[in-house]
Design an enzyme around this catalytic site. Sequence first.
Site, PDB file in Angstrom:
ATOM      1  N   GLU A  52     -35.356  14.243   5.470  1.00 42.92           N
ATOM      2  CA  GLU A  52     -33.831  14.016   5.842  1.00 42.92           C
ATOM      3  C   GLU A  52     -33.801  15.492   5.166  1.00 42.92           C
ATOM      4  O   GLU A  52     -32.746  15.614   5.397  1.00 42.92           O
ATOM      5  CB  GLU A  52     -33.798  12.650   5.587  1.00 42.92           C
ATOM      6  CG  GLU A  52     -34.058  11.845   6.716  1.00 42.92           C
ATOM      7  CD  GLU A  52     -33.755  12.631   8.481  1.00 42.92           C
ATOM      8  OE1 GLU A  52     -34.064  13.078   9.582  1.00 42.92           O
ATOM      9  OE2 GLU A  52     -33.160  11.825   9.009  1.00 42.92           O
ATOM     10  N   THR A  64     -24.358  22.133  14.109  1.00 44.09           N
ATOM     11  CA  THR A  64     -24.612  21.222  13.636  1.00 44.09           C
ATOM     12  C   THR A  64     -23.030  21.966  12.549  1.00 44.09           C
ATOM     13  O   THR A  64     -22.810  20.628  11.969  1.00 44.09           O
ATOM     14  CB  THR A  64     -25.817  21.154  12.710  1.00 44.09           C
ATOM     15  OG1 THR A  64     -26.849  20.822  13.549  1.00 44.09           O
ATOM     16  CG2 THR A  64     -25.718  20.258  11.424  1.00 44.09           C
TER      17      THR A  64
END
Lengths: 366, 366
Positions: A180, A234
């Site tokens: 991540e 994003t």
Amino acid sequence: MAICCFPSPLKPITPATPLTNLKPKRPGILRCNFSLPTITTTEPEPVFTSVSCFAPATVANLGPGFDFLGCAVDGLGDFVSLRVDPSVHPGELSISNISGPKKLSKNPLYNCAGIAAIATMKMLNIRSVGLSLSLEKGLPLGSGLGSSAASAAAAAVAVNELFGRKLEVKDLVLAGLESEAKVSGYHADNIAPAIMGGFVLIRSYDPLELMSLQFPVEKDLIFVLVSPDFEAPTKKMRAALPAEIGMPHHVWNCSQAGAFVASVLKGDLVGLGKALSSDKIVEPKRAPLIPGMEGVKKAALEAGAFGCTISGAGPTAVAVVDSEERGVEIGERMVETFWKEGNLNAVASVKRLDRAGARLVGSVPR
Amino acid sequence: MAICCFPSPLKPITPATPLTNLKPKRPGILRCNFSLPTITTTEPEPVFTSVSCFAPATVANLGPGFDFLGCAVDGLGDFVSLRVDPSVHPGELSISNISGPKKLSKNPLYNCAGIAAIATMKMLNIRSVGLSLSLEKGLPLGSGLGSSAASAAAAAVAVNELFGRKLEVKDLVLAGLESEAKVSGYHADNIAPAIMGGFVLIRSYDPLELMSLQFPVEKDLIFVLVSPDFEAPTKKMRAALPAEIGMPHHVWNCSQAGAFVASVLKGDLVGLGKALSSDKIVEPKRAPLIPGMEGVKKAALEAGAFGCTISGAGPTAVAVVDSEERGVEIGERMVETFWKEGNLNAVASVKRLDRAGARLVGSVPR
């Protein structure tokens, strides 16, 4: 409720290290070269020839739970198959196949599943066996449903299962976080529930501490997930966040986060939905960036949802309810509203809370 | 867990309306003249000639629970005796006696107990009976232990008991809030636990919604309360609060608030203590204003407390632990440290969680 408490060997990285900065020396096949600790002192042997694992979609943020609460959703997710492959150099990993979006790289260091698998191999001290990984994407990319976390979770669990479950859940979350951190930032609110299932509260990162919040097993919790055909940029979604928060809004969101946690533990779906809908800080800034989102939330609540918000950073909208039947109706209203008010096509899924997290779904013994 | 949900008839007042603005027409004896709703349609008759009620001390804020979490502490508090008094004009209230600090007024509109009692009489529609109230202060003023709330809670409950318990807990909290609003600001994090007992989360004010968080009955929770001989200037303590909070600190405190709630419901004392100690927003600003406080917290933790913070707006320091014996030792270390590092005398009390809230402790039947 489980509390995992251990020192994090990782330094938080925000924003994520750009993938272009990573220059593997042997693209395609890579040694375990992360700084994660080796957990097993002796190298374990594989107990299967191959395994197949599933990891669920996850809903992060959950209204006032921005950046520290997430939960897993059953019936949507990614599959990873992993096999001992004598043609792969011992201690190395190859990605043999990816079904799904073409833009995903087969280079393990550029791929969520690859990074997490290698991190897990490193923890297990795997030096004598080469592995091949196959990834079946069930989740769309950039939907706000924890797509990267699902791949990473399935891969980490697959490696651990192949070698006889030597690692604990906390280690697997750390391995997933390695992935991540490189893909979407050092945040555990997707990877932790993807691995652990249910609701997870990220209590701290240094050391990493996770609290599993058990929703009562005798109660149903249904999620209505409506994903519009829209790319939530994003950067824009993160830039929309306020840098500073006024005290009244801080106190409000804190109290709603507390109410959310209490509602989960008590199985109070009405209270949970109300808390889910209550965010005054993040959702009001992000919702206007997703065409139709504000109307979709209103439509969901009018159709009987207990609560509704943006899943992760969007664009998926998530609503909660107590029956699948009503969930289907609510989903229809939400899809209609995305079209009417946002001019967007959308698809609805009605799913239950996933209580198990990433898991073995098939294996071939040695 | 109880959830009380009802519309608030009160408009939040921040800061509190100065008491000097209140000009009673007949000082000493006053009619019920608040804007609270009348709950009972017919006027109830008294079921006792007199009653005596106790309300406990309360710890508000509780670290990351600033302005929305509070809990009650047994064995410290205020007593209110209330009797039917034919010499008082029907529908009116007189304060006959106050034992304790001399600076408290006997004018009901200038006194926490008086304001709450009158508000409760109004809700009950009392017009035919006059009452005399006697207040026994067990709590010092301005200590951060909910002194005003304890008086108000005992008074509201006393009126309700005298007339046969016609009102619900939610009504009593509203009556108490009427008092708090005039004395220390419209906040329920002392008055709600003083009336309800245990831990209470203030979910919203408009409408007022309260969540009772039950700490498991089979577990002990001990508070060490150390009050230094120091007046924490309320204005200064409030002025120290930051107007704006950075996103990382907001997320941190929100997650700790969630962890606090989970720890209470699970009876996880270690987790509760850790969350109590975790505030990064309010405590760091206020602690330096109380001489020795930072050292006192450190000393408490070193002596084995699970957590420590400022009670309310101070100056009392509150620590939590699981045994009275250890609580006494911790209290001694904290008192020593207030002296060594703050040059302040201090007194320690070791008390349990109060689970019952304000209650009848004596009565004389008619």
